[in-house]
Motif scaffolding. Sequence first.
Motif, short mmCIF file in Angstrom:
data_model
loop_
_atom_site.label_atom_id
_atom_site.label_comp_id
_atom_site.label_asym_id
_atom_site.label_seq_id
_atom_site.Cartn_x
_atom_site.Cartn_y
_atom_site.Cartn_z
N SER A 22 0.82 -1.21 0.00
CA SER A 22 0.00 0.00 0.00
C SER A 22 0.85 1.26 0.00
O SER A 22 0.43 2.30 -0.50
N GLY A 23 2.06 1.16 0.55
CA GLY A 23 2.95 2.32 0.63
C GLY A 23 3.87 2.48 -0.57
O GLY A 23 4.69 3.41 -0.60
N LEU A 24 3.77 1.61 -1.56
CA LEU A 24 4.67 1.69 -2.71
C LEU A 24 4.40 2.88 -3.62
O LEU A 24 5.25 3.26 -4.41
N GLY A 25 3.22 3.44 -3.54
CA GLY A 25 2.93 4.63 -4.33
C GLY A 25 2.21 4.33 -5.62
O GLY A 25 1.95 3.18 -5.98
N ASN A 26 1.90 5.39 -6.34
CA ASN A 26 1.11 5.30 -7.56
C ASN A 26 1.91 5.54 -8.83
O ASN A 26 1.36 5.55 -9.91
N GLU A 27 3.20 5.74 -8.70
CA GLU A 27 4.05 5.97 -9.86
C GLU A 27 5.16 4.94 -9.86
O GLU A 27 5.87 4.79 -8.86
N TRP A 28 5.30 4.22 -10.96
CA TRP A 28 6.23 3.10 -11.05
C TRP A 28 7.20 3.27 -12.21
O TRP A 28 6.81 3.72 -13.28
N THR A 29 8.43 2.86 -11.98
CA THR A 29 9.44 2.78 -13.03
C THR A 29 10.16 1.45 -12.85
O THR A 29 10.70 1.17 -11.79
N PHE A 54 -5.39 -2.06 -9.04
CA PHE A 54 -4.93 -0.82 -9.67
C PHE A 54 -5.21 -0.84 -11.16
O PHE A 54 -5.34 -1.89 -11.79
N THR A 55 -5.27 0.37 -11.73
CA THR A 55 -5.45 0.57 -13.16
C THR A 55 -4.51 1.69 -13.59
O THR A 55 -4.43 2.73 -12.93
N GLN A 56 -3.81 1.48 -14.69
CA GLN A 56 -2.92 2.52 -15.22
C GLN A 56 -3.75 3.73 -15.64
O GLN A 56 -4.77 3.59 -16.31
N THR A 57 -3.29 4.92 -15.25
CA THR A 57 -3.93 6.16 -15.69
C THR A 57 -3.09 6.88 -16.75
O THR A 57 -3.61 7.69 -17.50
N ALA A 58 -1.80 6.58 -16.78
CA ALA A 58 -0.88 7.14 -17.78
C ALA A 58 0.35 6.25 -17.81
O ALA A 58 0.71 5.67 -16.79
N ASP A 60 3.35 3.71 -20.28
CA ASP A 60 3.88 3.08 -21.48
C ASP A 60 3.01 1.97 -22.06
O ASP A 60 3.23 1.56 -23.20
N PHE A 61 2.06 1.47 -21.31
CA PHE A 61 1.18 0.42 -21.83
C PHE A 61 -0.07 1.05 -22.45
O PHE A 61 -0.53 2.10 -22.01
N ARG A 62 -0.63 0.37 -23.43
CA ARG A 62 -1.92 0.82 -23.97
C ARG A 62 -2.98 0.69 -22.87
O ARG A 62 -3.77 1.59 -22.64
N ASN A 63 -2.98 -0.47 -22.22
CA ASN A 63 -3.86 -0.75 -21.09
C ASN A 63 -3.08 -1.58 -20.09
O ASN A 63 -2.26 -2.42 -20.48
N MET A 64 -3.36 -1.36 -18.81
CA MET A 64 -2.72 -2.16 -17.78
C MET A 64 -3.55 -2.07 -16.51
O MET A 64 -3.99 -0.98 -16.12
N SER A 65 -3.79 -3.21 -15.91
CA SER A 65 -4.49 -3.25 -14.62
C SER A 65 -4.05 -4.52 -13.91
O SER A 65 -3.49 -5.44 -14.51
N GLY A 66 -4.32 -4.56 -12.62
CA GLY A 66 -3.92 -5.74 -11.88
C GLY A 66 -4.27 -5.64 -10.41
O GLY A 66 -5.01 -4.73 -9.99
N ALA A 67 -3.70 -6.56 -9.65
CA ALA A 67 -3.96 -6.58 -8.21
C ALA A 67 -2.82 -7.27 -7.49
O ALA A 67 -2.22 -8.22 -8.00
N TRP A 68 -2.52 -6.75 -6.31
CA TRP A 68 -1.60 -7.38 -5.37
C TRP A 68 -2.47 -8.06 -4.31
O TRP A 68 -3.50 -7.52 -3.90
N GLN A 69 -2.02 -9.21 -3.85
CA GLN A 69 -2.74 -9.94 -2.80
C GLN A 69 -1.69 -10.56 -1.88
O GLN A 69 -0.68 -11.09 -2.37
N THR A 70 -1.91 -10.50 -0.57
CA THR A 70 -1.02 -11.19 0.36
C THR A 70 -1.80 -12.28 1.08
O THR A 70 -2.95 -12.07 1.47
N THR A 71 -1.17 -13.43 1.24
CA THR A 71 -1.79 -14.58 1.87
C THR A 71 -0.85 -15.14 2.92
O THR A 71 0.33 -15.38 2.62
N PRO A 72 -1.34 -15.37 4.14
CA PRO A 72 -0.47 -15.92 5.19
C PRO A 72 0.06 -17.31 4.83
O PRO A 72 -0.64 -18.11 4.19
N THR A 73 1.29 -17.56 5.22
CA THR A 73 1.91 -18.89 5.15
C THR A 73 2.55 -19.16 6.50
O THR A 73 2.75 -18.21 7.29
N PRO A 74 2.92 -20.39 6.81
CA PRO A 74 3.57 -20.67 8.10
C PRO A 74 4.87 -19.88 8.31
O PRO A 74 5.22 -19.53 9.43
N GLU A 75 5.55 -19.56 7.21
CA GLU A 75 6.83 -18.84 7.30
C GLU A 75 6.69 -17.32 7.19
O GLU A 75 7.66 -16.61 7.27
#
Length: 115
Positions: A22-29, A54-58, A60-75
């Motif tokens: 969540s803290g990574l921000g909205n602008e990526w390189t 997330f969905t790209q608003t501006a 290098d891609f024509r379109n881009m969207s996705g999602a991050w998900q975290t899932t607990p593991t024993p480690e």
Amino acid sequence: MRTIRVAARTALSADAAFDRISGLGNEWTVPFRGKSIHWRQQCETAPGKRRLSFTQTAGDFRNMSGAWQTTPTPEGCEVLLELTYDIGVPIYDRILDSLVERALADFVRMTVSRW
């Protein structure tokens, strides 16, 4: 359009990893073959599900969207990124898709490994 899934593990709890995402921000390189892939995104968080969509608003891609998900593991937890994108140049898609996928996967794994 191409969809990739990148999974990485960390010793952080799923909640702590979600906070980092969540803290990574909205602008990526992302480094790409001596240059970079760049985009800005609009995010929607679902903290109870430990999911950030997330969905790209501006960028290098024509379109881009996705999602991050975290899932607990024993480690700690598994961090999953699912990303759908369109490079936008059909004649180059077959050539560039695997290179872009590798760059994005390496970047995600490197980011998570630093936690």
